[in-house]
Design a protein around this motif. Sequence first.
Motif, PDB file in Angstrom:
ATOM      1  N   ILE A   1       0.399   6.452   8.683  1.00 31.46           N
ATOM      2  CA  ILE A   1      -0.497   6.423   7.530  1.00 31.46           C
ATOM      3  C   ILE A   1       0.293   6.225   6.235  1.00 31.46           C
ATOM      4  O   ILE A   1       1.376   6.790   6.072  1.00 31.46           O
ATOM      5  CB  ILE A   1      -1.300   7.750   7.480  1.00 31.46           C
ATOM      6  CG1 ILE A   1      -2.225   7.800   6.287  1.00 31.46           C
ATOM      7  CG2 ILE A   1      -0.390   8.960   7.500  1.00 31.46           C
ATOM      8  CD1 ILE A   1      -3.143   9.020   6.301  1.00 31.46           C
TER       9      ILE A   1
ATOM     10  N   SER B   1      -0.249   7.423   0.358  1.00 31.30           N
ATOM     11  CA  SER B   1      -1.357   7.470  -0.601  1.00 31.30           C
ATOM     12  C   SER B   1      -2.697   7.780   0.051  1.00 31.30           C
ATOM     13  O   SER B   1      -3.654   8.153  -0.623  1.00 31.30           O
ATOM     14  CB  SER B   1      -1.448   6.135  -1.347  1.00 31.30           C
ATOM     15  OG  SER B   1      -1.664   5.070  -0.434  1.00 31.30           O
ATOM     16  N   GLU B   2      -2.793   7.629   1.381  1.00 28.59           N
ATOM     17  CA  GLU B   2      -4.061   7.831   2.084  1.00 28.59           C
ATOM     18  C   GLU B   2      -4.148   9.201   2.734  1.00 28.59           C
ATOM     19  O   GLU B   2      -5.166   9.537   3.345  1.00 28.59           O
ATOM     20  CB  GLU B   2      -4.241   6.766   3.169  1.00 28.59           C
ATOM     21  CG  GLU B   2      -4.312   5.337   2.662  1.00 28.59           C
ATOM     22  CD  GLU B   2      -5.691   4.987   2.133  1.00 28.59           C
ATOM     23  OE1 GLU B   2      -6.580   5.869   2.163  1.00 28.59           O
ATOM     24  OE2 GLU B   2      -5.879   3.844   1.696  1.00 28.59           O
TER      25      GLU B   2
ATOM     26  N   VAL C   1      -4.719   2.863   8.774  1.00 24.95           N
ATOM     27  CA  VAL C   1      -4.350   4.133   9.406  1.00 24.95           C
ATOM     28  C   VAL C   1      -4.455   3.963  10.919  1.00 24.95           C
ATOM     29  O   VAL C   1      -5.446   3.433  11.427  1.00 24.95           O
ATOM     30  CB  VAL C   1      -5.263   5.278   8.931  1.00 24.95           C
ATOM     31  CG1 VAL C   1      -4.946   6.566   9.686  1.00 24.95           C
ATOM     32  CG2 VAL C   1      -5.096   5.505   7.430  1.00 24.95           C
TER      33      VAL C   1
ATOM     34  N   LYS D   1      -7.111  11.485   1.596  1.00 23.44           N
ATOM     35  CA  LYS D   1      -8.413  10.927   2.009  1.00 23.44           C
ATOM     36  C   LYS D   1      -8.657  11.139   3.503  1.00 23.44           C
ATOM     37  O   LYS D   1      -9.756  11.520   3.925  1.00 23.44           O
ATOM     38  CB  LYS D   1      -8.443   9.443   1.664  1.00 23.44           C
ATOM     39  CG  LYS D   1      -9.738   8.741   2.047  1.00 23.44           C
ATOM     40  CD  LYS D   1      -9.648   7.271   1.675  1.00 23.44           C
ATOM     41  CE  LYS D   1     -10.901   6.522   2.141  1.00 23.44           C
ATOM     42  NZ  LYS D   1     -10.819   5.071   1.813  1.00 23.44           N
ATOM     43  N   VAL D   2      -7.613  10.895   4.316  1.00 27.56           N
ATOM     44  CA  VAL D   2      -7.761  11.021   5.766  1.00 27.56           C
ATOM     45  C   VAL D   2      -7.954  12.479   6.175  1.00 27.56           C
ATOM     46  O   VAL D   2      -8.751  12.787   7.065  1.00 27.56           O
ATOM     47  CB  VAL D   2      -6.549  10.401   6.477  1.00 27.56           C
ATOM     48  CG1 VAL D   2      -6.549  10.740   7.969  1.00 27.56           C
ATOM     49  CG2 VAL D   2      -6.551   8.888   6.282  1.00 27.56           C
TER      50      VAL D   2
ATOM     51  N   GLU E   1       0.820  -1.208   0.000  1.00 30.40           N
ATOM     52  CA  GLU E   1       0.000   0.000   0.000  1.00 30.40           C
ATOM     53  C   GLU E   1       0.853   1.258   0.000  1.00 30.40           C
ATOM     54  O   GLU E   1       0.392   2.330   0.329  1.00 30.40           O
ATOM     55  CB  GLU E   1      -0.924  -0.006   1.221  1.00 30.40           C
ATOM     56  CG  GLU E   1      -1.854  -1.211   1.222  1.00 30.40           C
ATOM     57  CD  GLU E   1      -2.817  -1.174   2.393  1.00 30.40           C
ATOM     58  OE1 GLU E   1      -2.924  -0.106   3.021  1.00 30.40           O
ATOM     59  OE2 GLU E   1      -3.440  -2.191   2.677  1.00 30.40           O
TER      60      GLU E   1
ATOM     61  N   PRO F   1      -9.661   4.406   7.643  1.00 28.25           N
ATOM     62  CA  PRO F   1      -9.258   3.202   6.908  1.00 28.25           C
ATOM     63  C   PRO F   1      -8.481   2.248   7.819  1.00 28.25           C
ATOM     64  O   PRO F   1      -7.818   2.668   8.760  1.00 28.25           O
ATOM     65  CB  PRO F   1      -8.362   3.758   5.786  1.00 28.25           C
ATOM     66  CG  PRO F   1      -8.805   5.183   5.616  1.00 28.25           C
ATOM     67  CD  PRO F   1      -9.210   5.659   6.976  1.00 28.25           C
TER      68      PRO F   1
END
Length: 309
Positions: free
Chosen positions: A296, A299-300, A266, A303-304, A238, A263
């Motif tokens: 985290i 890539s997230e 995270v 979004k977070v 990921e 997610p």
Amino acid sequence: MEEQSEIVRSKKEFAFASSTILSQVGRGIIVGLVVGIIVGSFRFLIEKGFHLIQGLYQDQGHLVRNLFVLVLFYILICWLSAKLTRSEKDIKGSGIPQVEAELKGLMSLNWWGVLWKKYVLGMLAIASGLMLGREGPSIQLGAVGGKGIAKWLKSSPVEERSLIASGAAAGLAAAFNAPIAGLLFVVEEVYHHFSRFFWVSTLAASIVANFVSLLMFGLTPVYEAMLEKMLPEEVSSEGEVTLIEIPVSDKIAGKQVHELNLPHNVLITTQVHNGKSQTVNGSTRMYLGDMIHLVIPKSEIGKVKDLLL
């Protein structure tokens, strides 16, 4: 017969009082090695058992089956606890009051019975996630380990008390990688006496037990190691993982961590509240203006941030 026994005891007391510092160090090293192995293995089995139980809770695909297995396991622990405490009442509780009473001459522990029963029951109860800690059991295991060595050496009552105190300090040192804390705890809370014999053997036992613990678990601090085990184990698929800091906004203020719907990859590790950093768990509440730290995948991040800010 009693007079002869008293003479032998007096000779042992005199030999102990006349012994050199090196002999005290030698006894402390023996206690440290034995107690380090006992408490180190106790700590190792607790960690392995805890992660096994944790895995059953996290396995959502077989949740009903796992819950049934866990209920049976807790019933087994309750039954075993009742059986063992009925046969050996001195394994109840933390074990520290029993050690204090032993050192004051108010009671005499059956060292072997307490050792193996406290070891087995304490390991099962703590590893299963019950609201217990390993500090008290580690101290009692160390103390009865020291008593066992005193019996093996055929020590005098005074030397036996010294080895029991040394074992208690070594138990705490091996449990938390804290040899000086183990020594000071026993001086302040358990033994309440300070003498050359006690100081030398207890310090040696604490240092050696801590060394055995370091050989088993490495140089990582105990609670830091626990935090590392909370981090995601597989992150390579990921992307690269990083640590970020974000403020608590109006959007999440007043909520608990488990209500944030983050997610699965995270992890909120710590929260800075009123200038103090504290480890976060599912029931930790977020307060406006606090700072939180997240582990985290890069890539997230976007979004977070949309979820939290």
